[in-house]
Design an enzyme around this catalytic site. Structure first.
Site, PDB file in Angstrom:
ATOM      1  N   LYS A 169       0.812  -1.218   0.000  1.00  0.00           N
ATOM      2  CA  LYS A 169       0.000   0.000   0.000  1.00  0.00           C
ATOM      3  C   LYS A 169       0.844   1.266   0.000  1.00  0.00           C
ATOM      4  CE  LYS A 169      -4.398  -1.579   1.854  1.00  0.00           C
ATOM      5  NZ  LYS A 169      -5.382  -1.435   2.916  1.00  0.00           N
ATOM      6  N   LYS A 222      -5.882 -11.349  -6.802  1.00  0.00           N
ATOM      7  CA  LYS A 222      -6.957 -11.467  -5.816  1.00  0.00           C
ATOM      8  C   LYS A 222      -8.171 -10.632  -6.239  1.00  0.00           C
ATOM      9  CE  LYS A 222      -6.518  -9.261  -1.952  1.00  0.00           C
ATOM     10  NZ  LYS A 222      -6.251  -8.701  -0.630  1.00  0.00           N
ATOM     11  N   LYS A 260     -11.586  -4.787  -4.240  1.00  0.00           N
ATOM     12  CA  LYS A 260     -12.385  -3.607  -4.569  1.00  0.00           C
ATOM     13  C   LYS A 260     -11.547  -2.561  -5.299  1.00  0.00           C
ATOM     14  CE  LYS A 260     -12.135  -2.565   0.229  1.00  0.00           C
ATOM     15  NZ  LYS A 260     -12.964  -2.945   1.340  1.00  0.00           N
TER      16      LYS A 260
HETATM   17  P1  AMP Z   1     -10.933  -5.861   3.266  1.00  0.00           P
HETATM   18  O1  AMP Z   1     -11.988  -5.590   2.274  1.00  0.00           O
HETATM   19  O2  AMP Z   1      -9.557  -5.859   2.703  1.00  0.00           O
HETATM   20  O3  AMP Z   1     -11.104  -5.047   4.524  1.00  0.00           O
HETATM   21  O4  AMP Z   1     -11.129  -7.383   3.693  1.00  0.00           O
HETATM   22  C1  AMP Z   1     -12.108  -7.803   4.588  1.00  0.00           C
HETATM   23  C2  AMP Z   1     -12.076  -9.302   4.786  1.00  0.00           C
HETATM   24  O5  AMP Z   1     -12.321  -9.976   3.546  1.00  0.00           O
HETATM   25  C3  AMP Z   1     -10.720  -9.843   5.285  1.00  0.00           C
HETATM   26  O6  AMP Z   1     -10.966 -10.932   6.176  1.00  0.00           O
HETATM   27  C4  AMP Z   1     -10.069 -10.333   4.034  1.00  0.00           C
HETATM   28  O7  AMP Z   1      -9.129 -11.360   4.278  1.00  0.00           O
HETATM   29  C5  AMP Z   1     -11.260 -10.855   3.241  1.00  0.00           C
HETATM   30  N1  AMP Z   1     -10.999 -10.797   1.794  1.00  0.00           N
HETATM   31  C6  AMP Z   1     -10.770  -9.672   1.040  1.00  0.00           C
HETATM   32  N2  AMP Z   1     -10.575 -10.001  -0.255  1.00  0.00           N
HETATM   33  C7  AMP Z   1     -10.678 -11.364  -0.317  1.00  0.00           C
HETATM   34  C8  AMP Z   1     -10.585 -12.309  -1.381  1.00  0.00           C
HETATM   35  N3  AMP Z   1     -10.355 -11.940  -2.643  1.00  0.00           N
HETATM   36  N4  AMP Z   1     -10.753 -13.624  -1.082  1.00  0.00           N
HETATM   37  C9  AMP Z   1     -11.006 -14.023   0.187  1.00  0.00           C
HETATM   38  N5  AMP Z   1     -11.113 -13.187   1.234  1.00  0.00           N
HETATM   39  C10 AMP Z   1     -10.951 -11.873   1.003  1.00  0.00           C
END
Ligand code: AMP
Ligand code: TRP
Length: 340
Positions: free
Chosen positions: A120, A203, A206
């Site tokens: 980041k 991955k 968003k």
């Molecule tokens: P974030 O949107 O980065 O705050 O992620 C929130 C939760 O979603 C965390 O537990 C991440 O590990 C999970 N997460 C985000 N992107 C993925 C993905 N592509 N596959 C699986 N889990 C995800």
């Protein structure tokens, strides 16, 4: 190892940075609901709004909207505020208070090794916020202010959870106490790492500029079906055995998604669909995805129509949370030597 018996308690959080997607659902929220319904744990789920401003400051109205929308997403997906404590991080001040102590326990070197920081901050670390660097210490505080024993997350959070254990261990060691638990990450299921629909090596995220790369929790049935139809694949038929997915990242991703949505193992899915072409499998996956996701998206919109109710739920959650966090912060201050 810790001698103390801690209450089995789950904590996890998601940033209200806008745009929940299928990766968040399968990797995190769906598993939050499973652990809630399993009944073996007290469960605490959090919108981490303090984390959401670390990468860049957000427009205040947008942050407020995203926080409420994430709360609606949690509830629509099955987080039940009668069974789980549902909170917004900034409404429970003990998170940030414990984070300060942890800023003084964690070492610069530990933080500098975090891959999320490196990703980041990019090449211009000088311009990154201090909050982005300290992010993992706040995350450790989120977890440890509840003495949480288990944390369900996606694969990408593994390193942060290891750091959380390091912080707990150093605190316990430096003060000669057995106060903070060494939390277990719970990274389980077929879909702990959902990949982009356009590129099986990336991955689902968003921040991907291509909307076709992800299924958003707010997508309607037609959009979901269209994105799955257009998902990148290879020309071969699906294998009947898990080993057959090796070196086929796009195929593996779609099968993982199917397994995650249908609560099956990958082996079970392949036993059923092995030999099928994508022309057959994709419509089945689209149908499954629409059946599971469209009701969540509809429910989210309904919940968003009454924001005052969401705010009341969060206020109640904060009150319940502080019954746990206030005594733990008080005890931490005592251990550290703050005069009270
Ligand atoms: P974030 O949107 O980065 O705050 O992620 C929130 C939760 O979603 C965390 O537990 C991440 O590990 C999970 N997460 C985000 N992107 C993925 C993905 N592509 N596959 C699986 N889990 C995800
Ligand atoms: N860092 C997590 C993410 O980006 C969000 C998060 C903050 C979190 N605090 C947490 C996850 C505590 C689990 C537990 O996904």
């Amino acid at each position: 190892m810790s001698e103390t018996q801690f209450t089995p308690r789950v904590f996890s959080g998601i940033q209200p940075s806008g745009g929940l997607h299928l990766g968040n659902y399968l990797g995190a929220i769906k598993r939050f609901v499973d652990m809630q319904d399993q009944g073996d744990f007290q469960t605490v789920y959090c919108m981490v709004d303090l984390h959401a401003i670390t990468a860049k400051l957000l427009d205040p109205a947008t942050l407020r909207h995203n926080t409420r929308e994430l709360a609606a997403g949690f509830i629509a997906a099955g987080v039940n505020p009668e069974k789980s404590i549902l909170i917004n991080q900034s409404q429970v001040p003990e998170h940030a208070q414990l984070a300060w102590i942890f800023n003084c326990v964690a070492r610069m070197g530990w933080m500098g090794r975090m891959t999320q920081w490196k990703d980041k901050a990019g090449k211009n670390a000088e311009a990154a916020s201090l909050g982005l660097f300290a992010y993992p210490a706040l995350m450790a505080a989120d977890i440890l202010i509840y003495h949480a024993t288990h944390v369900p997350v996606g694969e990408d959070q593994k390193q942060h959870l290891e750091l959380t254990r390091d912080i707990a261990a150093k605190f316990n060691h430096d003060y000669g106490v057995d106060f903070f638990p060494l939390t277990e990450p719970v990274i389980e299921g077929a879909a702990t790492r959902v990949m982009s629909l356009r590129d099986g090596s990336k991955k689902m995220s968003k921040s991907d500029p291509s909307d076709a790369s992800r299924i958003n929790m707010t997508d309607d049935a037609d959009t979901i079906a269209k994105k799955i139809r257009k998902a990148k694949t290879d020309p071969d038929a699906l294998p009947s055995e898990v080993e057959g997915l090796k070196d086929r990242p796009e195929a593996r991703n779609l099968v993982n998604i199917y397994a995650g949505l249908n609560e099956q193992t990958v082996a079970q899915v392949l036993a059923d669909v092995g030999g099928q072409q994508f022309g057959t499998f994709k419509p089945a996956l689209a149908e499954l995805a629409v059946a599971k996701l469209a009701p969540i998206s509809t429910r989210m919109s309904e919940l968003m129509a009454d924001q005052a109710e969401i705010d009341r739920t969060l206020a109640k959650g904060a009150q319940q949370a502080r019954e746990i966090t206030a005594p733990i912060l008080k005890k931490t201050y005592e251990i550290v030597g703050m005069v009270s």
